[in-house]
Design a protein around this motif. Structure first.
Motif, short mmCIF file in Angstrom:
data_model
loop_
_atom_site.label_atom_id
_atom_site.label_comp_id
_atom_site.label_asym_id
_atom_site.label_seq_id
_atom_site.Cartn_x
_atom_site.Cartn_y
_atom_site.Cartn_z
N VAL A 87 -2.98 17.15 -5.53
CA VAL A 87 -2.43 16.47 -4.35
C VAL A 87 -3.50 16.30 -3.28
CG1 VAL A 87 -0.80 16.69 -2.43
CG2 VAL A 87 -0.06 17.20 -4.76
N GLY A 88 -4.28 17.34 -3.01
CA GLY A 88 -5.35 17.22 -2.03
C GLY A 88 -6.35 16.14 -2.39
N GLY A 89 -6.73 16.10 -3.66
CA GLY A 89 -7.67 15.08 -4.10
C GLY A 89 -7.09 13.68 -4.05
N TYR A 90 -5.83 13.56 -4.49
CA TYR A 90 -5.20 12.24 -4.48
C TYR A 90 -5.06 11.68 -3.07
CZ TYR A 90 -1.86 8.48 -4.86
OH TYR A 90 -1.26 7.25 -4.75
N ILE A 91 -4.57 12.49 -2.15
CA ILE A 91 -4.38 12.00 -0.78
C ILE A 91 -5.71 11.65 -0.13
CG2 ILE A 91 -3.66 12.67 1.55
CD1 ILE A 91 -1.35 11.83 -0.23
N THR A 92 -6.74 12.44 -0.37
CA THR A 92 -8.06 12.11 0.17
C THR A 92 -8.51 10.74 -0.33
OG1 THR A 92 -8.68 14.45 0.26
CG2 THR A 92 -10.47 12.84 0.31
N ALA A 93 -8.32 10.49 -1.62
CA ALA A 93 -8.71 9.20 -2.19
C ALA A 93 -7.81 8.07 -1.69
CB ALA A 93 -8.66 9.27 -3.71
N ALA A 94 -6.50 8.35 -1.62
CA ALA A 94 -5.55 7.29 -1.25
C ALA A 94 -5.71 6.83 0.19
CB ALA A 94 -4.12 7.76 -1.50
N TYR A 95 -6.25 7.69 1.06
CA TYR A 95 -6.59 7.24 2.42
C TYR A 95 -7.50 6.02 2.35
CZ TYR A 95 -5.03 10.78 5.86
OH TYR A 95 -4.30 11.55 6.73
N TRP A 96 -8.32 5.96 1.31
CA TRP A 96 -9.34 4.93 1.21
C TRP A 96 -8.95 3.75 0.32
CZ3 TRP A 96 -13.77 4.72 4.05
CH2 TRP A 96 -14.05 5.86 4.81
N PHE A 97 -8.21 4.00 -0.77
CA PHE A 97 -7.96 2.87 -1.67
C PHE A 97 -6.65 2.16 -1.39
CE2 PHE A 97 -5.78 6.01 -4.48
CZ PHE A 97 -4.65 5.27 -4.85
N THR A 98 -5.80 2.71 -0.50
CA THR A 98 -4.59 1.98 -0.12
C THR A 98 -4.76 1.36 1.26
OG1 THR A 98 -3.48 3.90 0.90
CG2 THR A 98 -3.17 3.58 -1.46
N SER A 99 -4.19 0.19 1.44
CA SER A 99 -4.32 -0.53 2.71
C SER A 99 -3.64 0.21 3.85
CB SER A 99 -3.71 -1.93 2.56
OG SER A 99 -2.36 -1.83 2.12
N GLY B 194 0.81 -1.21 0.00
CA GLY B 194 0.00 0.00 0.00
C GLY B 194 0.84 1.26 0.00
N GLU B 195 1.96 1.24 0.74
CA GLU B 195 2.84 2.41 0.78
C GLU B 195 3.57 2.61 -0.54
OE1 GLU B 195 3.71 5.16 3.15
OE2 GLU B 195 1.64 4.46 3.10
N VAL B 196 3.95 1.52 -1.20
CA VAL B 196 4.56 1.65 -2.52
C VAL B 196 3.58 2.31 -3.48
CG1 VAL B 196 5.47 0.41 -4.51
CG2 VAL B 196 6.11 -0.32 -2.21
N VAL B 197 2.35 1.80 -3.51
CA VAL B 197 1.33 2.33 -4.41
C VAL B 197 1.01 3.79 -4.07
CG1 VAL B 197 -1.09 2.11 -5.13
CG2 VAL B 197 0.35 0.06 -4.88
N ALA B 198 0.84 4.08 -2.78
CA ALA B 198 0.48 5.43 -2.36
C ALA B 198 1.55 6.44 -2.77
CB ALA B 198 0.27 5.47 -0.85
N THR B 199 2.82 6.10 -2.53
CA THR B 199 3.90 7.03 -2.84
C THR B 199 4.11 7.16 -4.34
OG1 THR B 199 4.96 6.31 -0.78
CG2 THR B 199 6.27 7.65 -2.27
N LEU B 200 4.03 6.06 -5.05
CA LEU B 200 4.16 6.10 -6.50
C LEU B 200 3.09 7.04 -7.09
CD1 LEU B 200 4.56 3.00 -8.83
CD2 LEU B 200 3.11 4.92 -9.45
N GLY B 201 1.86 6.88 -6.65
CA GLY B 201 0.78 7.71 -7.18
C GLY B 201 0.96 9.18 -6.85
N LEU B 202 1.37 9.46 -5.62
CA LEU B 202 1.56 10.86 -5.22
C LEU B 202 2.64 11.54 -6.06
CD1 LEU B 202 1.08 13.26 -3.31
CD2 LEU B 202 2.77 12.24 -1.76
N VAL B 203 3.78 10.87 -6.22
CA VAL B 203 4.88 11.45 -6.99
C VAL B 203 4.47 11.60 -8.45
CG1 VAL B 203 7.26 11.11 -7.75
CG2 VAL B 203 6.62 10.61 -5.39
N LEU B 204 3.75 10.62 -8.99
CA LEU B 204 3.29 10.70 -10.37
C LEU B 204 2.35 11.89 -10.56
CD1 LEU B 204 3.25 9.33 -13.18
CD2 LEU B 204 1.30 7.98 -12.38
N VAL B 205 1.44 12.09 -9.64
CA VAL B 205 0.50 13.21 -9.72
C VAL B 205 1.24 14.54 -9.71
CG1 VAL B 205 -1.25 14.47 -8.38
CG2 VAL B 205 -1.53 12.02 -8.82
#
Length: 231
Positions: A154-166, A126-137
């Motif tokens: 960034v605000g939108g991505y982090i709000t979503a990533a709270y929910w879709f990453t473990s 989950g942390e790999v996916v979360a960080t990869l997505g944040l940096v990509l965004v």
């Protein structure tokens, strides 16, 4: 003040407010409801909102608030490597101050080491996916010449990533370290921190590969001279 001093100050203040928001909103949520889903919803929405506000305010000076984002910016030519250590130290120090401030605001001990174990292969992925997505965004916006959208992206991505990453998307070494110092909803046990930091580095490295593969470097080189993250 020199440009670097202003940037260091901006990173310290921004990361402090970010961590105070993450921890403080988690404490407030647990005081208001026993529903864990509502607690996470409140925590995610408030974190996303403060990221928009902080980035909009501090982006003209420096608004990474994240050592891996600062390091990736250096890899991609946006920040001199000599500036990375002081900026990262400011981010970690600011995050720690933010954690202490959040604890004190809610009349808890200034420092209470978290006992919230976050150790499993699923959380690490989950942390790999979360960080990869944040940096990509972030760097997708920079390389496509849309730096004015970074705050909202960034605000939108982090709000979503709270929910879709473990892992509920820590995606930030400074925030991860700071969250050790609050034994509350958003905390993380010290023993769980090294693996999270390692996975964040892996996610950031993968993101660099993707950014270079997907986006042209032309806009990035122009924006680097202007300073998209650190001006």
């Amino acid at each position: 003040m020199t440009a670097l001093v202003r940037q260091v100050t901006s990173e310290f203040v921004g990361t402090a407010f970010l961590v105070a928001t993450v921890i403080g909103s988690g404490i407030m949520a647990t005081q208001l409801t026993d529903d864990v889903a509502l607690q996470l919803l409140a925590n995610s929405l408030i974190t996303g909102a403060v990221l928009v506000a902080l980035i909009l305010t501090l982006q003209p000076v420096s608004a990474a608030f994240n050592p891996v984002v600062t390091a990736v910016d250096a890899v991609l030519g946006g920040t001199p490597w000599r500036n990375v250590p002081p900026l990262a130290v400011a981010q970690i120090a600011g995050g720690t101050v933010g954690a202490i401030a959040a604890n004190l605001m809610f009349e808890l001990d200034a420092v209470s080491i978290s006992t919230h174990d976050r150790s499993s292969s699923g959380l690490w992925l989950g942390e790999v996916v979360a960080t990869l997505g944040l940096v990509l965004v972030i760097f997708g916006a920079i390389r496509s010449g849309r730096t004015d959208t970074i705050a909202y992206a960034v605000g939108g991505y982090i709000t979503a990533a709270y929910w879709f990453t473990s892992s509920t998307s820590f995606a930030n070494p400074a925030v991860t370290i700071a969250r050790m110092f609050s034994n509350t909803f958003a905390g993380i046990a010290p023993a769980s921190v090294p693996a999270f930091l390692g996975m964040q580095v892996v996610g950031a490295a993968l993101a660099v590969v993707l950014v270079r593969a997907i986006f042209s470097s032309t806009n990035s080189e122009e924006l680097s001279r202007e300073g998209a993250l650190q001006r």
